[in-house]
Scaffold this motif. Structure first.
Motif, PDB file in Angstrom:
ATOM      1  N   GLY A  25       0.797  -1.203   0.000  1.00  0.00           N
ATOM      2  CA  GLY A  25       0.000   0.000   0.000  1.00  0.00           C
ATOM      3  C   GLY A  25       0.836   1.262   0.000  1.00  0.00           C
ATOM      4  N   THR A  26       0.190   2.341   0.341  1.00  0.00           N
ATOM      5  CA  THR A  26       0.813   3.660   0.321  1.00  0.00           C
ATOM      6  C   THR A  26       1.115   4.104   1.740  1.00  0.00           C
ATOM      7  N   TRP A  27       2.341   4.581   1.947  1.00  0.00           N
ATOM      8  CA  TRP A  27       2.818   5.027   3.253  1.00  0.00           C
ATOM      9  C   TRP A  27       3.257   6.476   3.138  1.00  0.00           C
ATOM     10  N   LEU A  28       2.788   7.323   4.056  1.00  0.00           N
ATOM     11  CA  LEU A  28       3.084   8.756   4.024  1.00  0.00           C
ATOM     12  C   LEU A  28       4.054   9.142   5.131  1.00  0.00           C
ATOM     13  N   LEU A  29       5.010  10.010   4.790  1.00  0.00           N
ATOM     14  CA  LEU A  29       6.039  10.469   5.719  1.00  0.00           C
ATOM     15  C   LEU A  29       5.415  11.178   6.917  1.00  0.00           C
ATOM     16  N   GLN A  30       5.928  10.867   8.113  1.00  0.00           N
ATOM     17  CA  GLN A  30       5.510  11.523   9.354  1.00  0.00           C
ATOM     18  C   GLN A  30       6.624  12.448   9.833  1.00  0.00           C
ATOM     19  N   ASP A  31       6.295  13.418  10.639  1.00  0.00           N
ATOM     20  CA  ASP A  31       7.278  14.357  11.194  1.00  0.00           C
ATOM     21  C   ASP A  31       8.150  14.985  10.114  1.00  0.00           C
ATOM     22  N   ALA A  32       7.525  15.412   9.043  1.00  0.00           N
ATOM     23  CA  ALA A  32       8.259  15.965   7.906  1.00  0.00           C
ATOM     24  C   ALA A  32       9.097  17.180   8.301  1.00  0.00           C
ATOM     25  N   ASP A  33       8.675  17.900   9.338  1.00  0.00           N
ATOM     26  CA  ASP A  33       9.425  19.088   9.761  1.00  0.00           C
ATOM     27  C   ASP A  33      10.830  18.731  10.240  1.00  0.00           C
ATOM     28  N   LEU A  62      26.974  13.170  -0.536  1.00  0.00           N
ATOM     29  CA  LEU A  62      26.214  12.433   0.480  1.00  0.00           C
ATOM     30  C   LEU A  62      24.770  12.934   0.551  1.00  0.00           C
ATOM     31  N   GLN A  63      24.588  14.244   0.455  1.00  0.00           N
ATOM     32  CA  GLN A  63      23.232  14.799   0.516  1.00  0.00           C
ATOM     33  C   GLN A  63      22.378  14.310  -0.652  1.00  0.00           C
ATOM     34  N   LYS A  64      22.995  14.109  -1.805  1.00  0.00           N
ATOM     35  CA  LYS A  64      22.265  13.591  -2.968  1.00  0.00           C
ATOM     36  C   LYS A  64      21.741  12.181  -2.679  1.00  0.00           C
ATOM     37  N   GLN A  65      22.461  11.428  -1.860  1.00  0.00           N
ATOM     38  CA  GLN A  65      22.067  10.060  -1.535  1.00  0.00           C
ATOM     39  C   GLN A  65      20.970   9.997  -0.470  1.00  0.00           C
ATOM     40  N   THR A  66      20.709  11.115   0.205  1.00  0.00           N
ATOM     41  CA  THR A  66      19.709  11.127   1.273  1.00  0.00           C
ATOM     42  C   THR A  66      18.375  11.681   0.782  1.00  0.00           C
ATOM     43  N   GLN A  67      17.890  11.092  -0.288  1.00  0.00           N
ATOM     44  CA  GLN A  67      16.615  11.505  -0.860  1.00  0.00           C
ATOM     45  C   GLN A  67      15.475  11.201   0.110  1.00  0.00           C
ATOM     46  N   VAL A  68      14.598  12.149   0.281  1.00  0.00           N
ATOM     47  CA  VAL A  68      13.435  11.969   1.142  1.00  0.00           C
ATOM     48  C   VAL A  68      12.231  11.629   0.279  1.00  0.00           C
ATOM     49  N   CYS A  69      11.599  10.526   0.592  1.00  0.00           N
ATOM     50  CA  CYS A  69      10.369  10.147  -0.095  1.00  0.00           C
ATOM     51  C   CYS A  69       9.205  10.599   0.775  1.00  0.00           C
ATOM     52  N   GLN A  70       8.355  11.437   0.229  1.00  0.00           N
ATOM     53  CA  GLN A  70       7.170  11.878   0.960  1.00  0.00           C
ATOM     54  C   GLN A  70       6.178  10.727   1.102  1.00  0.00           C
ATOM     55  N   GLN A  71       6.226   9.808   0.118  1.00  0.00           N
ATOM     56  CA  GLN A  71       5.372   8.626   0.199  1.00  0.00           C
ATOM     57  C   GLN A  71       6.075   7.448  -0.460  1.00  0.00           C
ATOM     58  N   TRP A  72       5.840   6.280   0.088  1.00  0.00           N
ATOM     59  CA  TRP A  72       6.290   5.024  -0.495  1.00  0.00           C
ATOM     60  C   TRP A  72       5.054   4.249  -0.912  1.00  0.00           C
ATOM     61  N   PHE A  81       8.942  -7.906  -6.069  1.00  0.00           N
ATOM     62  CA  PHE A  81       8.612  -6.855  -5.113  1.00  0.00           C
ATOM     63  C   PHE A  81       8.789  -5.525  -5.828  1.00  0.00           C
ATOM     64  N   LEU A  82       7.820  -4.620  -5.657  1.00  0.00           N
ATOM     65  CA  LEU A  82       7.862  -3.316  -6.291  1.00  0.00           C
ATOM     66  C   LEU A  82       7.872  -2.243  -5.223  1.00  0.00           C
ATOM     67  N   TRP A  83       8.705  -1.214  -5.427  1.00  0.00           N
ATOM     68  CA  TRP A  83       8.730  -0.086  -4.502  1.00  0.00           C
ATOM     69  C   TRP A  83       8.853   1.194  -5.302  1.00  0.00           C
ATOM     70  N   GLN A  84       8.102   2.209  -4.867  1.00  0.00           N
ATOM     71  CA  GLN A  84       8.051   3.473  -5.591  1.00  0.00           C
ATOM     72  C   GLN A  84       8.124   4.628  -4.619  1.00  0.00           C
ATOM     73  N   CYS A  85       9.060   5.519  -4.878  1.00  0.00           N
ATOM     74  CA  CYS A  85       9.234   6.742  -4.097  1.00  0.00           C
ATOM     75  C   CYS A  85       8.539   7.879  -4.829  1.00  0.00           C
ATOM     76  N   GLU A 144       2.169   1.834  11.088  1.00  0.00           N
ATOM     77  CA  GLU A 144       3.449   2.532  11.164  1.00  0.00           C
ATOM     78  C   GLU A 144       4.565   1.711  10.524  1.00  0.00           C
ATOM     79  N   LEU A 145       5.351   2.409   9.738  1.00  0.00           N
ATOM     80  CA  LEU A 145       6.458   1.816   9.000  1.00  0.00           C
ATOM     81  C   LEU A 145       7.724   2.606   9.314  1.00  0.00           C
ATOM     82  N   LEU A 146       8.811   1.908   9.581  1.00  0.00           N
ATOM     83  CA  LEU A 146      10.105   2.553   9.783  1.00  0.00           C
ATOM     84  C   LEU A 146      10.967   2.213   8.575  1.00  0.00           C
ATOM     85  N   PHE A 147      11.368   3.236   7.832  1.00  0.00           N
ATOM     86  CA  PHE A 147      12.231   3.065   6.665  1.00  0.00           C
ATOM     87  C   PHE A 147      13.642   3.449   7.068  1.00  0.00           C
ATOM     88  N   THR A 148      14.570   2.510   6.938  1.00  0.00           N
ATOM     89  CA  THR A 148      15.957   2.753   7.325  1.00  0.00           C
ATOM     90  C   THR A 148      16.866   2.513   6.132  1.00  0.00           C
TER      91      THR A 148
END
Length: 169
Positions: A25-33, A62-72, A81-85, A144-148
Motif C-alpha cells: 500500500g501507500t505510506w506517508l512520511l511523518q514528522d516531515a518538519d 552524500l546529501q544527494k544520496q539522502t533523498q526523502v520520499c514523501q510517500q512510499w 517486489f515493487l517499490w516506488q518513491c 506505522e512503517l520505519l524506513f531505514t
C-alpha cells in the motif's frame, strides 16, 4: 517497470501478487518538519570523520544520496517486489534475487540486488562498484512503517545511516 501511481493500477498490481506482511500500500512520511534535520545530521556525522579538505566535496555527494520520499508505495506482483518513491518510476526486484544485476543507474552503472523478507520487514541490498545501500521497510505496527537506509562504501569512514517514520494512508 511500472508506474504505481493511481489506485486502479495499484489494486491490479497488488491483487495479482503474493500477499506478504501488511506492508502493501501507500505510506506517508511523518514528522516531515524534522526530516531534513535528521538527514543533515546523518551526513554531518559521516563528513566530520573525513579529511578536512574532502568534507566540502563529500557533503553534496552524500546529501544527494539522502533523498526523502514523501510517500512510499510498496507491493508484490508475481514473484517480484515493487517499490516506488513519490512519482518516480517504480523499481522492481525478483523475490529470488540473490546478487544478480537488477538495474542500471542514470550513469549506466550496474546495480545488483538481493531481496530478503522477515516476519515484519523487507530488506533490499543494492550494490554497485560505488558501494552498498541497504533499504529496510519495517512494520512497527498496523499503521506505522520505519524506513531505514544504510549506505556503505570504501570511500566513507563510517556508514551513512538514517531512519524515517511513515503511516499507512
Amino acid at each position: 517497470m511500472k508506474k504505481l501511481i493511481g489506485v486502479g493500477v495499484l489494486s491490479v498490481v497488488l491483487s495479482s501478487g503474493v500477499q506478504a506482511l501488511s506492508l502493501e500500500g501507500t505510506w506517508l512520511l511523518q514528522d516531515a518538519d524534522n526530516t531534513q534535520a535528521k538527514l543533515d545530521e546523518a551526513v554531518e556525522n559521516v563528513a566530520q570523520e573525513m579529511n578536512f579538505f574532502i568534507r566540502a566535496l563529500a557533503r553534496p555527494v552524500l546529501q544527494k544520496q539522502t533523498q526523502v520520499c514523501q510517500q512510499w508505495v510498496l507491493g508484490w506482483q508475481t514473484e517480484r517486489f515493487l517499490w516506488q518513491c513519490d512519482a518516480a518510476e517504480a523499481d522492481v526486484i525478483p523475490l529470488s534475487a540473490k546478487g544478480e544485476v537488477v538495474k542500471k543507474d542514470e550513469e549506466g552503472v550496474e546495480i545488483s540486488g538481493t531481496y530478503q523478507q522477515t516476519n515484519d520487514a523487507v530488506i533490499l541490498v543494492l550494490e554497485s562498484e560505488r558501494g552498498k545501500r541497504t533499504n529496510t521497510w519495517q512494520q512497527v505496527s498496523d499503521n506505522e512503517l520505519l524506513f531505514t537506509v544504510k549506505l556503505e562504501s570504501e570511500k566513507l569512514p563510517t556508514p551513512l545511516t538514517w531512519s524515517l517514520s511513515y503511516r499507512k494512508q
